[in-house]
Design a protein around this motif. Structure first.
Motif, mmCIF file in Angstrom:
data_model
loop_
_atom_site.group_PDB
_atom_site.id
_atom_site.type_symbol
_atom_site.label_atom_id
_atom_site.label_comp_id
_atom_site.label_asym_id
_atom_site.label_seq_id
_atom_site.Cartn_x
_atom_site.Cartn_y
_atom_site.Cartn_z
ATOM 1 N N ARG A 261 -8.619 3.984 -5.808
ATOM 2 C CA ARG A 261 -9.317 2.777 -5.331
ATOM 3 C C ARG A 261 -8.814 1.545 -6.076
ATOM 4 O O ARG A 261 -8.477 0.524 -5.471
ATOM 5 C CB ARG A 261 -10.827 2.926 -5.546
ATOM 6 N N VAL A 262 -8.785 1.643 -7.385
ATOM 7 C CA VAL A 262 -8.402 0.491 -8.202
ATOM 8 C C VAL A 262 -6.924 0.176 -8.027
ATOM 9 O O VAL A 262 -6.521 -0.989 -7.926
ATOM 10 C CB VAL A 262 -8.740 0.752 -9.681
ATOM 11 N N TYR A 263 -6.096 1.205 -7.969
ATOM 12 C CA TYR A 263 -4.654 1.009 -7.848
ATOM 13 C C TYR A 263 -4.307 0.295 -6.539
ATOM 14 O O TYR A 263 -3.507 -0.651 -6.520
ATOM 15 C CB TYR A 263 -3.951 2.360 -7.915
ATOM 16 N N ASN A 264 -4.916 0.729 -5.460
ATOM 17 C CA ASN A 264 -4.665 0.084 -4.164
ATOM 18 C C ASN A 264 -5.232 -1.330 -4.137
ATOM 19 O O ASN A 264 -4.633 -2.237 -3.554
ATOM 20 C CB ASN A 264 -5.254 0.919 -3.034
ATOM 21 N N PHE A 265 -6.384 -1.524 -4.775
ATOM 22 C CA PHE A 265 -6.958 -2.863 -4.850
ATOM 23 C C PHE A 265 -6.016 -3.806 -5.602
ATOM 24 O O PHE A 265 -5.819 -4.960 -5.206
ATOM 25 C CB PHE A 265 -8.326 -2.814 -5.529
ATOM 26 N N GLN A 266 -5.408 -3.306 -6.672
ATOM 27 C CA GLN A 266 -4.475 -4.137 -7.432
ATOM 28 C C GLN A 266 -3.237 -4.473 -6.599
ATOM 29 O O GLN A 266 -2.711 -5.594 -6.672
ATOM 30 C CB GLN A 266 -4.069 -3.441 -8.733
ATOM 31 N N ARG A 267 -2.770 -3.511 -5.817
ATOM 32 C CA ARG A 267 -1.633 -3.786 -4.934
ATOM 33 C C ARG A 267 -1.978 -4.900 -3.943
ATOM 34 O O ARG A 267 -1.180 -5.804 -3.688
ATOM 35 C CB ARG A 267 -1.250 -2.510 -4.171
ATOM 36 N N ILE A 268 -3.185 -4.833 -3.394
ATOM 37 C CA ILE A 268 -3.632 -5.855 -2.440
ATOM 38 C C ILE A 268 -3.814 -7.199 -3.141
ATOM 39 O O ILE A 268 -3.542 -8.260 -2.558
ATOM 40 C CB ILE A 268 -4.921 -5.389 -1.743
ATOM 41 N N PHE A 269 -4.230 -7.167 -4.394
ATOM 42 C CA PHE A 269 -4.351 -8.390 -5.186
ATOM 43 C C PHE A 269 -2.979 -9.060 -5.310
ATOM 44 O O PHE A 269 -2.850 -10.285 -5.191
ATOM 45 C CB PHE A 269 -4.915 -8.059 -6.569
ATOM 46 N N ASN A 270 -1.939 -8.253 -5.558
ATOM 47 C CA ASN A 270 -0.584 -8.820 -5.591
ATOM 48 C C ASN A 270 -0.252 -9.522 -4.279
ATOM 49 O O ASN A 270 0.353 -10.594 -4.261
ATOM 50 C CB ASN A 270 0.441 -7.709 -5.847
ATOM 51 N N LEU A 271 -0.654 -8.901 -3.184
ATOM 52 C CA LEU A 271 -0.415 -9.479 -1.857
ATOM 53 C C LEU A 271 -1.139 -10.821 -1.731
ATOM 54 O O LEU A 271 -0.590 -11.792 -1.202
ATOM 55 C CB LEU A 271 -0.898 -8.503 -0.785
ATOM 56 N N LYS A 272 -2.352 -10.870 -2.224
ATOM 57 C CA LYS A 272 -3.127 -12.117 -2.200
ATOM 58 C C LYS A 272 -2.380 -13.240 -2.919
ATOM 59 O O LYS A 272 -2.421 -14.404 -2.491
ATOM 60 C CB LYS A 272 -4.491 -11.890 -2.860
ATOM 61 N N MET A 273 -1.683 -12.884 -3.994
ATOM 62 C CA MET A 273 -1.005 -13.898 -4.796
ATOM 63 C C MET A 273 0.407 -14.201 -4.280
ATOM 64 O O MET A 273 1.152 -14.946 -4.909
ATOM 65 C CB MET A 273 -0.935 -13.451 -6.262
ATOM 66 N N GLY A 274 0.768 -13.622 -3.117
ATOM 67 C CA GLY A 274 2.051 -13.938 -2.512
ATOM 68 C C GLY A 274 3.150 -12.934 -2.775
ATOM 69 O O GLY A 274 4.323 -13.175 -2.465
ATOM 70 N N TYR A 275 2.786 -11.789 -3.335
ATOM 71 C CA TYR A 275 3.764 -10.752 -3.656
ATOM 72 C C TYR A 275 3.306 -9.453 -2.972
ATOM 73 O O TYR A 275 2.755 -9.487 -1.899
ATOM 74 C CB TYR A 275 3.890 -10.606 -5.176
ATOM 75 N N GLY A 276 3.560 -8.294 -3.569
ATOM 76 C CA GLY A 276 2.966 -7.073 -3.060
ATOM 77 C C GLY A 276 3.615 -6.475 -1.832
ATOM 78 O O GLY A 276 2.988 -5.669 -1.145
ATOM 79 N N THR A 277 4.862 -6.843 -1.529
ATOM 80 C CA THR A 277 5.580 -6.235 -0.410
ATOM 81 C C THR A 277 6.896 -5.635 -0.922
ATOM 82 O O THR A 277 7.246 -5.775 -2.097
ATOM 83 C CB THR A 277 5.865 -7.260 0.699
ATOM 84 N N ARG A 278 7.604 -4.986 -0.031
ATOM 85 C CA ARG A 278 8.763 -4.177 -0.398
ATOM 86 C C ARG A 278 9.820 -4.959 -1.177
ATOM 87 O O ARG A 278 10.425 -4.426 -2.115
ATOM 88 C CB ARG A 278 9.381 -3.575 0.870
#
Length: 722
Positions: free
Chosen positions: A606-623
């Motif tokens: 849960r936390v790991y995926n949430f952190q990945r999505i947080f990266n996406l929120k900040m403009g990162y988090g993709t391949r």
């Protein structure tokens, strides 16, 4: 000294205070957190809800949740709304099981722009909890330097302005002075913990935080580091000189466990293993993590000269036996929290400094961990243990991350030797591999924010961009040899021959740090994960299992740096199944819940995926942000290839390549094409196993399965579904 300390204490100006009734711990939680706003000098006590505990557990999870709600997608690390959150976790603070005094630090990183998390020892996290708070959340910026003081016995929190004549800026001074200032007497010093940084954190982007504990045997204040990603830089940008917590009365019942006997039983088993087996396994009680130096050198995994090579004949000069015989004081209870019989927090006593502003002083150095030895030592082509200890001390007291510092100097040295930079750029310094005097001078310049140190203090990524923009350097070559991903410098293992570890570094949420996945031996040495699917399964399980430590206030080392005598004969020995059972038992013993080993993975997922999505929120988090530098995947230069020519030629032949009559340049190209293709196939397999899209974004189905399908999460990831 005492009179002067009293005068300085009285000179601190009270700006705001909060009086509260300390909240009792119940089954690992106080169910409250403390919010401090430095801009408007206000406090708020927030409830910790059952939903928070169920989804985010504690520690890193609480930090990410608070930070998510504090920042916008446009927030930068030095904006006032960025926060620093410190939280231990439900198990943090127990005394029955080794390695249970950790806390997590979460903030937006100056290096990556994304959330960074650090798992750190010292007493602050547990004492914060026993003072009534599961987390400390700091937002805003002070106008002048301040301290935040928490007295957990009196129920008092203050924000105080540091007086102009308070001339202590670096950690070894700050931790000592504030411990003496707030302790009632010598005995009371063990009840005080200080979080601080130093002048280097003010003048670089690689600042770190030091968490103190009082060593009663040495009668000295010692520190452990929240090292990665610039936490100390954020701290000093907010004009925090120190955080101080004081709590008297730690006992084996302070965490109010539901079933203390479960903790006792698990702890006794591990204490017995450590006592009987540590001397036969990793000798953590004698040398700490320094034992890895000779192991890594033997397996060609020790970073040498900016990771061009994996071993060196002079590495023996940095071996753990050298540190044991000449530096580490033996026979001391070197645990950084009560009850930790692993005692791996080694120290060098009465070390006389040879350089810098504290030259001639004799100090206690919390040194040297493997990462520091490899980073400031072998990776820079320096094989002098005296220099390693000196650099270790100054990095710590200046508040500079040794891992990033080692990478920065190694990268600069390679650039210097290849003619990319020269003395005009370095201010006259001959930054060749092996030049310890030049390396230390850059360190002191970084602390002062002067000269070449100002450029180096930006970190490898920005330094590379500076060389490209200002000096016309080849951007492709510099990208190949700069050991950073997502903006964070690599920790110090050579991953060229382990595809799984290449993913273990580059597929991390926060950047290439080994605390998510260390798979080199499983992959490269023992050949236990041969297929893409095997590697993907390992890159699913191990990052999640390791995440769990940072949710609960636990150290990773007692998990697999000591093993039961029969562990090799157990199913899945790499997971150390008996220790996994211990963790299930102590979590249930503290919280009164009834989780299974499978639930450990689900909690982390849960936390790991949430952190990945947080990266996406900040403009990162993709391949695109999961692509490593080629130096971490294979040989970049002719010299690298030819240093291991027999190995690489055999690999190409075994793969069916015709290398007869081919030049080294041609063979380099063949090998690179193959390895880059292999990495892309690995990424596909890992994303599939994790339930992510081909672009590396968790699917809507996955977040619903995990129960993190908050409206703002669904809205965000909906834009990135395949």
């Amino acid at each position: 000294m005492t009179a002067n300390i009293k005068e300085l204490r009285n000179a601190h100006k009270l700006l705001a205070k909060l009086e509260y009734q300390p909240f009792k711990v119940d089954k690992g939680y106080t169910n409250h957190s403390l919010y401090v706003n430095l801009t408007d000098k206000t406090f708020e006590i927030k409830p910790v809800t059952e939903q928070m505990k169920e989804i985010f557990i504690g520690g890193r999870g609480f930090g990410l949740w608070y930070l998510w709600n504090a920042v916008k997608s446009t927030t930068k690390w030095n904006d006032p709304e960025n926060e620093i959150i410190i939280s231990s976790g439900p198990i943090g603070g127990i005394t029955q099981y080794p390695g249970a005094g950790k806390s997590a630090v979460v903030t937006l990183s100056p290096l990556t722009g994304c959330p960074i998390d650090c798992n750190v020892g010292g007493y602050f996290g547990p004492l914060l909890k026993f003072s009534g708070f599961d987390a400390l959340e700091i937002q805003g910026k002070a106008e002048k330097d301040v301290i935040i003081f928490i007295d957990g016995n009196k129920g008092l929190v203050t924000i105080e302005e540091v007086p102009d004549n308070f001339e202590y800026y670096d950690t070894h001074q700050l931790a000592e002075v504030y411990t003496e200032m707030f302790a009632d007497d010598e005995f009371d010093k063990r009840n005080v913990s200080v979080v601080s940084s130093g002048r280097g954190a003010e003048n670089t982007l690689i600042g770190m935080l030091n968490f103190s504990f009082y060593d009663v045997k040495r009668k000295a204040v010692r520190v452990k580091q929240a090292g990665r990603g610039g936490t100390g830089t954020v701290f000093r940008d907010k004009k925090i000189r120190a955080l101080i917590v004081k709590y008297k009365g730690v006992t084996g019942d302070s965490n109010a466990p539901a079933d203390k006997q479960k903790l006792i039983n698990a702890g006794l088993r591990l204490h017995r293993e450590i006592y009987e087996l540590d001397k036969l396994q990793n000798r953590m009680r004698e040398v700490g993590t320094a034992h890895l130096v000779e192991v890594m050198n033997d397996y060609d995994l020790l970073p040498v000269m900016n990771c061009q090579y994996g071993s060196h004949p002079d590495a023996v000069k940095l071996s753990s036996d050298v540190f044991k015989e000449k530096f580490f004081t033996q026979g001391m209870p070197d645990g950084c929290w009560y009850g930790c019989s692993m005692a791996c927090a080694k120290a060098v006593d009465n070390f006389e400094l040879k350089t810098g502003p504290y030259k001639g002083q004799k100090v206690v150095v919390d040194a040297a961990e493997y990462e520091t030895i490899a980073g400031v030592g072998s990776d820079c082509g320096i094989f002098d243990p005296e220099y390693v200890v000196e650099a270790n001390f100054y990095c710590d007291t200046y508040g500079i991350d040794t891992i990033s510092f080692g990478n920065i100097i190694a990268f600069a040295m390679e650039c210097y030797e290849r003619g990319i930079i020269d003395k005009e750029v370095t201010g006259g310094l001959e930054l060749k591999f092996g030049n310890k005097e030049a390396a230390l001078e850059v360190l002191h310049q970084m602390a002062r924010g002067e000269g070449f140190g100002k450029i180096a203090g930006m970190g490898v990524k920005r330094m590379r961009e500076y060389f490209v923009e200002k000096l016309g350097a080849d951007p492709k070559f510099l990208r190949d040899i700069s050991l950073e991903c997502k903006g964070l410098e690599y920790s110090h293992y050579v991953s060229k021959e382990s595809l799984a570890q290449q993913g273990g570094y580059a597929l991390t949420n926060k950047g290439p740090q080994h605390d998510e996945a260390w798979l080199i031996f499983m992959d490269m040495v023992n050949k236990q994960i041969p297929t893409f699917e095997d590697k993907a399964e390992a890159l699913h399980y191990f990052p999640l299992f390791r995440t769990w430590f940072s949710l609960n206030g636990l150290c990773k080392l007692p998990w697999n740096d000591i093993e039961p005598a029969d562990n090799a004969y157990q199913p899945e020995p790499n997971k150390v199944p008996e220790h996994v059972r211990n963790y299930v038992e102590i979590f249930n013993g503290v919280t009164g819940k009834n989780i299974t080993k499978e639930d450990i993975i689900k909690q982390s997922e849960r936390v790991y995926n949430f952190q990945r999505i947080f990266n996406l929120k900040m403009g990162y988090g993709t391949r695109e942000y999961d692509m490593p530098p080629y130096r971490s995947m294979g040989p970049v230069t002719i010299e690298e290839y030819e240093s291991r020519k027999e190995r690489y030629d055999k690999q190409l032949k075994d793969l069916g390549y015709d290398i007869e009559g081919k030049t080294t340049e041609e063979k380099l190209k063949m090998l690179r094409e193959y390895r880059e293709n292999q990495y892309q196939q690995l990424v596909d397999a890992v994303y599939k196993r994790r339930g992510w899209t081909k672009n590396g974004v968790p699917t809507i189905e996955k977040v619903k399965e995990l129960g993190i399908d908050f409206p703002e999460v669904i809205e965000l990831i909906s834009k990135y579904q395949d």
